[in-house]
Design an enzyme around this catalytic site. Sequence first.
Site, PDB file in Angstrom:
ATOM      1  N   ASP A 178       0.819  -1.215   0.000  1.00 32.22           N
ATOM      2  CA  ASP A 178       0.000   0.000   0.000  1.00 32.22           C
ATOM      3  C   ASP A 178       0.855   1.267   0.000  1.00 32.22           C
ATOM      4  OD1 ASP A 178      -1.850  -1.996   0.308  1.00 32.22           O
ATOM      5  OD2 ASP A 178      -2.364  -1.505   2.379  1.00 32.22           O
ATOM      6  N   TYR A 228      -5.760 -10.608  10.332  1.00 34.38           N
ATOM      7  CA  TYR A 228      -4.618 -10.360   9.430  1.00 34.38           C
ATOM      8  C   TYR A 228      -3.322 -10.959   9.991  1.00 34.38           C
ATOM      9  CZ  TYR A 228      -1.580  -7.769   6.197  1.00 34.38           C
ATOM     10  OH  TYR A 228      -0.634  -7.420   5.252  1.00 34.38           O
TER      11      TYR A 228
HETATM   12  C1  GLA Z   1      -3.554  -4.852   3.446  1.00 36.22           C
HETATM   13  C2  GLA Z   1      -2.076  -4.694   3.767  1.00 36.22           C
HETATM   14  C3  GLA Z   1      -1.216  -4.995   2.534  1.00 36.22           C
HETATM   15  C4  GLA Z   1      -1.581  -6.347   1.927  1.00 36.22           C
HETATM   16  C5  GLA Z   1      -3.096  -6.448   1.731  1.00 36.22           C
HETATM   17  C6  GLA Z   1      -3.515  -7.819   1.254  1.00 36.22           C
HETATM   18  O1  GLA Z   1      -3.956  -3.894   2.511  1.00 36.22           O
HETATM   19  O2  GLA Z   1      -1.812  -3.377   4.197  1.00 36.22           O
HETATM   20  O3  GLA Z   1       0.145  -4.960   2.888  1.00 36.22           O
HETATM   21  O4  GLA Z   1      -1.094  -7.402   2.708  1.00 36.22           O
HETATM   22  O5  GLA Z   1      -3.802  -6.154   2.920  1.00 36.22           O
HETATM   23  O6  GLA Z   1      -3.019  -8.083  -0.021  1.00 36.22           O
END
Ligand code: GLA
Length: 396
Positions: A178, A228
């Site tokens: 991101d 997560y």
């Molecule tokens: C979030 C995290 C990213 C990535 C996505 C899944 O957005 O911030 O780093 O792991 O989830 O692809």
Amino acid sequence: MSVTQLMENARSVYAARFGVAPVWLAVAPGRVNLIGEHTDYNGGFVFPMAIERYTVIAAGPRRDASGKALLYSEIFDESGEFSLAEKDAPSAEVSWRSYVGGTVACALEKGLRPEPFQGAILSDVPLGGGLSSSASLEVAVATLVEAASGRTIDPVEKALLCQKAEHEYAFMPCGIMDQFISAMGEEGHAMLLDCRSLRRQSVPLDNPDVVVLVINSNVKHTLSGSEYPQRRSDCARAAQILGVELLRDADTAALEGARSRIAAEPDGERIYRRARHFLTEEERTARFADALRRGDYPAAGREMYDGHRSLKEDYEVTCPETDLLIDLAARLGLENGVYGARMTGGGFGGSTVTLADREKAPAAAQRISAQYEEQTGIKPSWFVTRPAAGAHLIEE
Ligand code: GLA
């Protein structure tokens, strides 16, 4: 809202609050990931693009004796002060200030020495929509700190410091995708990023007949916030069993060869499915990129549907609402201009990304939205976007 309008609003909010005109505008986009989901922290490939939704900070020097930075968030109608002499400590309660304070602190640690500054933060990246509102805030703040320091740093270093802020101040063990795309997106291009080497390739996505449609389910199931990190640790465990540092270093043959060994572990069946998602997603991402380069949008779209299925069944990060959005898109299909669709970002709600024919996209979006609302009682929001440029500074 156009970025020009958002910047104009930021100028006015700043002027109304501080009584002078801003001298800098720091701009950083949100992102949508086309494919390559939950792969970054395994050293795999991701394929995001920056979107035409931004965080904008109108700012200027702060001329009082405080020696601190003062930032106002228009969305929350709150201000915060941030130390520039030493790193502020993280606060247990995460808020917008955590992202700002964390980024300032990590920038200080990187050796940036900003003069005191003040600013007004505006954003049209939906919060909690899976479109990286937090990364765009971090990257906008880092861009502003560069301006106030009178120097820039390497954009890869900038992305890494923003990721560190997210880890240490928002307690979210995210990968690099991101912050990287928000800092380095390129207009008209998606970015194929190798998250192990951090080498990137720009892939043109500028066919005027094709658009990227983002539909926000407007639900967010955070459950406990532990989902997560749990996915990350399942993957780390799979890598450990396979004897590699990162799942990137394994392949499908190795995984299948070790299947019974993994199954014998506690939670082995689940760990196996997590690893299978990663390894098949790597293959899908490569095929998707090839299809896009060839302009074969139906083939690219099939990889998106398959990716969504894998996120639903093997990775278990989708939810009934995003699943429904994908089913509705698939039912419209090619004849209604829909090439493919999948959830995007971390999951548990948030947004979906659809590759669609330019002319047919608005009608498709309206039909999907109407049926979604009818079945869930929730009004989704949607917009069409081109790949946008990454973070930049405008000096007034
Ligand atoms: C979030 C995290 C990213 C990535 C996505 C899944 O957005 O911030 O780093 O792991 O989830 O692809």
